[in-house]
Write a protein that holds these residues in place. Structure first.
Motif, PDB file in Angstrom:
ATOM      1  N   THR A 175      30.310 -23.004 -14.721  1.00  0.00           N
ATOM      2  CA  THR A 175      28.921 -22.561 -14.793  1.00  0.00           C
ATOM      3  C   THR A 175      28.100 -23.451 -15.722  1.00  0.00           C
ATOM      4  OG1 THR A 175      27.540 -20.593 -14.992  1.00  0.00           O
ATOM      5  CG2 THR A 175      29.189 -20.962 -16.739  1.00  0.00           C
ATOM      6  N   TYR A 176      26.806 -23.198 -15.718  1.00  0.00           N
ATOM      7  CA  TYR A 176      25.862 -23.850 -16.624  1.00  0.00           C
ATOM      8  C   TYR A 176      25.135 -22.771 -17.422  1.00  0.00           C
ATOM      9  CZ  TYR A 176      26.111 -28.595 -14.685  1.00  0.00           C
ATOM     10  OH  TYR A 176      26.519 -29.844 -14.320  1.00  0.00           O
ATOM     11  N   ALA A 177      24.626 -23.168 -18.577  1.00  0.00           N
ATOM     12  CA  ALA A 177      23.783 -22.296 -19.391  1.00  0.00           C
ATOM     13  C   ALA A 177      22.329 -22.639 -19.097  1.00  0.00           C
ATOM     14  CB  ALA A 177      24.096 -22.490 -20.869  1.00  0.00           C
ATOM     15  N   VAL A 178      21.539 -21.637 -18.732  1.00  0.00           N
ATOM     16  CA  VAL A 178      20.179 -21.861 -18.242  1.00  0.00           C
ATOM     17  C   VAL A 178      19.155 -21.311 -19.229  1.00  0.00           C
ATOM     18  CG1 VAL A 178      18.568 -21.421 -16.345  1.00  0.00           C
ATOM     19  CG2 VAL A 178      21.028 -21.684 -15.864  1.00  0.00           C
ATOM     20  N   PHE A 179      18.190 -22.159 -19.582  1.00  0.00           N
ATOM     21  CA  PHE A 179      17.043 -21.682 -20.344  1.00  0.00           C
ATOM     22  C   PHE A 179      15.940 -21.333 -19.360  1.00  0.00           C
ATOM     23  CE2 PHE A 179      12.847 -22.244 -22.175  1.00  0.00           C
ATOM     24  CZ  PHE A 179      12.920 -21.349 -23.234  1.00  0.00           C
ATOM     25  N   LEU A 180      15.585 -20.055 -19.304  1.00  0.00           N
ATOM     26  CA  LEU A 180      14.533 -19.530 -18.439  1.00  0.00           C
ATOM     27  C   LEU A 180      13.704 -18.604 -19.314  1.00  0.00           C
ATOM     28  CD1 LEU A 180      13.560 -19.387 -15.441  1.00  0.00           C
ATOM     29  CD2 LEU A 180      15.107 -17.448 -15.153  1.00  0.00           C
ATOM     30  N   ASP A 181      12.502 -18.995 -19.657  1.00  0.00           N
ATOM     31  CA  ASP A 181      11.791 -18.354 -20.761  1.00  0.00           C
ATOM     32  C   ASP A 181      11.756 -16.829 -20.689  1.00  0.00           C
ATOM     33  OD1 ASP A 181       9.964 -18.211 -18.674  1.00  0.00           O
ATOM     34  OD2 ASP A 181       8.314 -19.156 -19.760  1.00  0.00           O
ATOM     35  N   PHE A 182      11.497 -16.258 -19.518  1.00  0.00           N
ATOM     36  CA  PHE A 182      11.378 -14.811 -19.391  1.00  0.00           C
ATOM     37  C   PHE A 182      12.678 -14.107 -19.777  1.00  0.00           C
ATOM     38  CE2 PHE A 182      11.008 -10.908 -16.617  1.00  0.00           C
ATOM     39  CZ  PHE A 182       9.945 -10.339 -17.300  1.00  0.00           C
ATOM     40  N   ALA A 183      13.796 -14.734 -19.454  1.00  0.00           N
ATOM     41  CA  ALA A 183      15.104 -14.148 -19.737  1.00  0.00           C
ATOM     42  C   ALA A 183      15.719 -14.663 -21.030  1.00  0.00           C
ATOM     43  CB  ALA A 183      16.062 -14.429 -18.577  1.00  0.00           C
ATOM     44  N   SER A 184      15.189 -15.733 -21.583  1.00  0.00           N
ATOM     45  CA  SER A 184      15.796 -16.366 -22.755  1.00  0.00           C
ATOM     46  C   SER A 184      15.069 -16.081 -24.060  1.00  0.00           C
ATOM     47  CB  SER A 184      15.864 -17.886 -22.550  1.00  0.00           C
ATOM     48  OG  SER A 184      16.741 -18.226 -21.491  1.00  0.00           O
ATOM     49  N   LEU A 185      13.815 -15.662 -23.972  1.00  0.00           N
ATOM     50  CA  LEU A 185      13.016 -15.373 -25.161  1.00  0.00           C
ATOM     51  C   LEU A 185      12.657 -13.896 -25.172  1.00  0.00           C
ATOM     52  CD1 LEU A 185      10.467 -18.347 -24.986  1.00  0.00           C
ATOM     53  CD2 LEU A 185      12.718 -18.310 -26.074  1.00  0.00           C
ATOM     54  N   PHE A 186      12.449 -13.345 -26.358  1.00  0.00           N
ATOM     55  CA  PHE A 186      12.036 -11.948 -26.459  1.00  0.00           C
ATOM     56  C   PHE A 186      10.613 -11.800 -25.940  1.00  0.00           C
ATOM     57  CE2 PHE A 186      15.558 -11.730 -29.557  1.00  0.00           C
ATOM     58  CZ  PHE A 186      16.212 -10.618 -29.027  1.00  0.00           C
ATOM     59  N   GLN A 187      10.448 -10.941 -24.923  1.00  0.00           N
ATOM     60  CA  GLN A 187       9.161 -10.742 -24.274  1.00  0.00           C
ATOM     61  C   GLN A 187       8.471  -9.480 -24.789  1.00  0.00           C
ATOM     62  OE1 GLN A 187       8.015 -13.119 -22.189  1.00  0.00           O
ATOM     63  NE2 GLN A 187       9.937 -14.243 -22.544  1.00  0.00           N
ATOM     64  N   LYS A 188       7.176  -9.389 -24.552  1.00  0.00           N
ATOM     65  CA  LYS A 188       6.420  -8.187 -24.911  1.00  0.00           C
ATOM     66  C   LYS A 188       6.794  -7.037 -23.977  1.00  0.00           C
ATOM     67  CE  LYS A 188       2.462 -10.740 -26.713  1.00  0.00           C
ATOM     68  NZ  LYS A 188       1.015 -11.039 -26.565  1.00  0.00           N
TER      69      LYS A 188
END
Length: 398
Positions: A135-148
Motif C-alpha cells: 500500500t501507499y500512505a495518502v495525504f488527502l486534506d479532508f481526511a488527513s487534517l482536522f476539519q470543522k
C-alpha cells in the motif's frame, strides 16, 4: 531515454530510505503524535482503505469520522519499502484537487472514484525493491487534517494540530521524494446537482485558476522529477504505449499510468513571481488565504531550491522564456552542482540568460549543465559564452 532515466535513478537510489537527509525524516514532525495533544498534525490514509471505500460506493468522511484502520501510523510508514516505478520515491502520495462544495470536497464520490482507480495501479505495482504489492500512505486534506464540524468549529486541540499541519504543508507537496496526484478535471455538468449554502455560489474555476491548487502544483514543480507529478485528469485506465529499450509495450499498470498522465510543468517561480500570479487566482476566501498560501510557497521555495544538489528538468518543452524564469529562481541554489535541461527547446537567448545569471554569482557550486537535444546545442558561440561564465563549468550539449 533509458540512459537518461538510468542516470537519474542512480543518483536517487541511495536517497529513498526513511531517515537520511533527503528522505522521510523531514515529514516526521507532521506525522508524529504529540503526547500532550494525543494526536498528530497530519494523518496519512491507507490507499487500500480509499480503494475499498470507492468500490462499495462509500462517501469519504472528515478525519474525525474515519476509523483507526483508515490510517497508516508513523511506525508502519517507516517499515514500508521504497515506492514508484523504479523504487526511487517514498511511499507517500499527496493529492491536489479542487473542493466541489464548501462543506465537503467530494459529496458525490467522483473524485474518490478517479483517485481509487489510480491508487490501485500504485498499490499493485511491483519492482525489484518491492517484490510484492504494498500500500501507499495518502495525504488527502479532508481526511488527513482536522476539519470543522457542522457548526463550523474545531475544538481547541484540533485547532492547534490543524495550525501545525497547515504550517508544514509545504514540506509534503515540495518534498523531492513524494508523488503529487493532481485531479485537474471537474465533474461533468458541475455544479449542477451540487448543494451550496444560501448566498454562496459555486467556484467553477479550473484547477490551474484556483489559488490552493496553483500553490500545490507550484510547490511540486520545484525540485521533483517529472515522473512524480501526475495529472489524473488525463487518466483513462486503458493500456498505453510505452517506449522501452527493446521497442514499445502496451502497459495498463503503473508504468502506463505514469506515461499517460505526465503533467506539464513550468519552471520554478521565485516567491515574488509566484505571489504576482497568485493575485489572479480564485479563492473561496481570498482575504483569509492569500497571505497563508504565499507564505507556504515561499517556505518551500527557500528550503528546496537552496538545498538541491541536482535538478532534472528534462523534456519539458521549455524555451527561452522558461529558462529566463528559471535563472531567477536559481539565485538561491547555493548547493546546486548539476542542472539537466536535456531535450527542451532552449535557444541562444536562453543560454544567454543562464550565462548572465552565472556571471552574477548564481548557483556558485554548479559544475555541470546538460543541454543535449536543445537548439542551442548546435550553436558553438552560445555554448562557449556559457562555458566562460563560470570557471571550470562543464556544458554537455553533444
Amino acid at each position: 531515454t533509458d540512459e537518461a532515466d538510468a542516470e537519474e535513478r542512480a543518483w536517487s537510489a541511495s536517497l529513498v530510505r526513511w531517515h537520511p537527509h533527503e528522505s522521510g525524516s523531514r515529514l516526521e514532525p507532521l506525522l508524529r503524535v504529540d503526547e500532550t495533544l494525543g494526536d498528530s498534525p497530519v494523518a496519512l490514509v491507507d490507499a487500500r482503505f480509499l480503494i475499498a471505500l470507492s468500490k462499495r460506493n462509500g462517501r469519504l468522511d472528515r478525519r474525525q469520522g474515519l476509523p483507526a484502520e483508515a490510517f497508516i501510523d508513523l511506525a508502519s510508514l517507516r517499515r514500508m519499502p521504497a515506492g514508484g516505478r523504479f523504487g526511487d520515491s517514498l511511499r507517500v502520495l499527496c493529492v491536489s484537487y479542487p473542493w466541489l462544495q464548501p462543506d465537503h470536497p467530494d459529496p458525490q464520490g467522483t473524485t474518490l472514484a478517479l483517485l481509487a482507480a489510480a491508487l490501485e495501479k500504485f498499490v499493485n505495482y511491483t519492482h525489484k525493491t518491492s517484490l510484492r504489492p504494498c500500500t501507499y500512505a495518502v495525504f488527502l486534506d479532508f481526511a488527513s487534517l482536522f476539519q470543522k464540524d457542522g457548526a463550523g468549529e474545531r475544538t481547541g486541540r484540533e485547532a492547534l494540530l490543524f495550525g501545525r499541519a497547515l504550517a508544514g504543508l509545504s514540506e509534503l507537496y515540495s518534498h523531492p521524494r513524494t508523488f503529487i496526484l493532481k485531479i485537474t478535471s471537474l465533474p461533468e455538468g458541475y455544479p449542477i446537482g451540487f448543494i451550496f449554502p444560501k448566498n454562496v455560489t459555486a467556484n467553477v474555476a479550473e484547477y490551474d485558476d484556483r489559488g490552493w491548487c496553483f500553490c500545490e502544483a507550484a510547490m511540486a514543480n520545484l525540485v521533483k522529477s517529472s515522473n512524480k507529478v501526475v495529472d489524473l485528469g488525463k487518466f483513462s485506465g486503458s493500456p498505453v504505449v510505452v517506449k522501452t529499450s527493446s521497442g514499445t509495450e502496451h502497459r495498463a499498470d503503473l508504468v502506463g499510468l505514469l506515461e499517460e498522465c505526465k503533467a506539464g510543468r513550468g519552471p520554478p517561480l521565485s516567491p515574488a513571481a509566484f505571489t504576482e500570479l497568485l493575485e489572479t487566482k480564485s479563492f473561496t476566501s481570498k482575504k483569509a488565504d492569500l497571505d497563508t498560501v504565499a507564505g507556504l510557497y515561499a517556505a518551500a521555495f527557500e528550503r528546496q531550491m537552496s538545498e538541491a544538489v541536482q535538478l532534472f528538468y528534462r523534456g519539458l518543452g521549455w524555451g527561452n522564456a522558461e529558462v529566463g524564469v528559471l535563472a531567477q529562481a536559481l539565485r538561491v541554489a547555493q548547493a546546486l552542482e548539476l542542472l539537466n535541461l536535456d531535450g527542451n527547446a532552449i535557444g541562444d537567448a536562453g543560454a544567454a540568460a543562464l550565462a548572465s545569471a552565472l556571471h552574477e554569482g548564481t548557483a556558485p557550486a554548479l559544475k555541470t549543465i546538460k543541454l543535449k537535444g536543445n537548439p542551442v546545442a548546435s550553436s558553438p558561440l552560445s555554448l562557449e559564452a556559457l562555458t566562460r561564465a563560470r570557471e571550470g563549468l562543464e556544458v554537455e550539449a553533444g
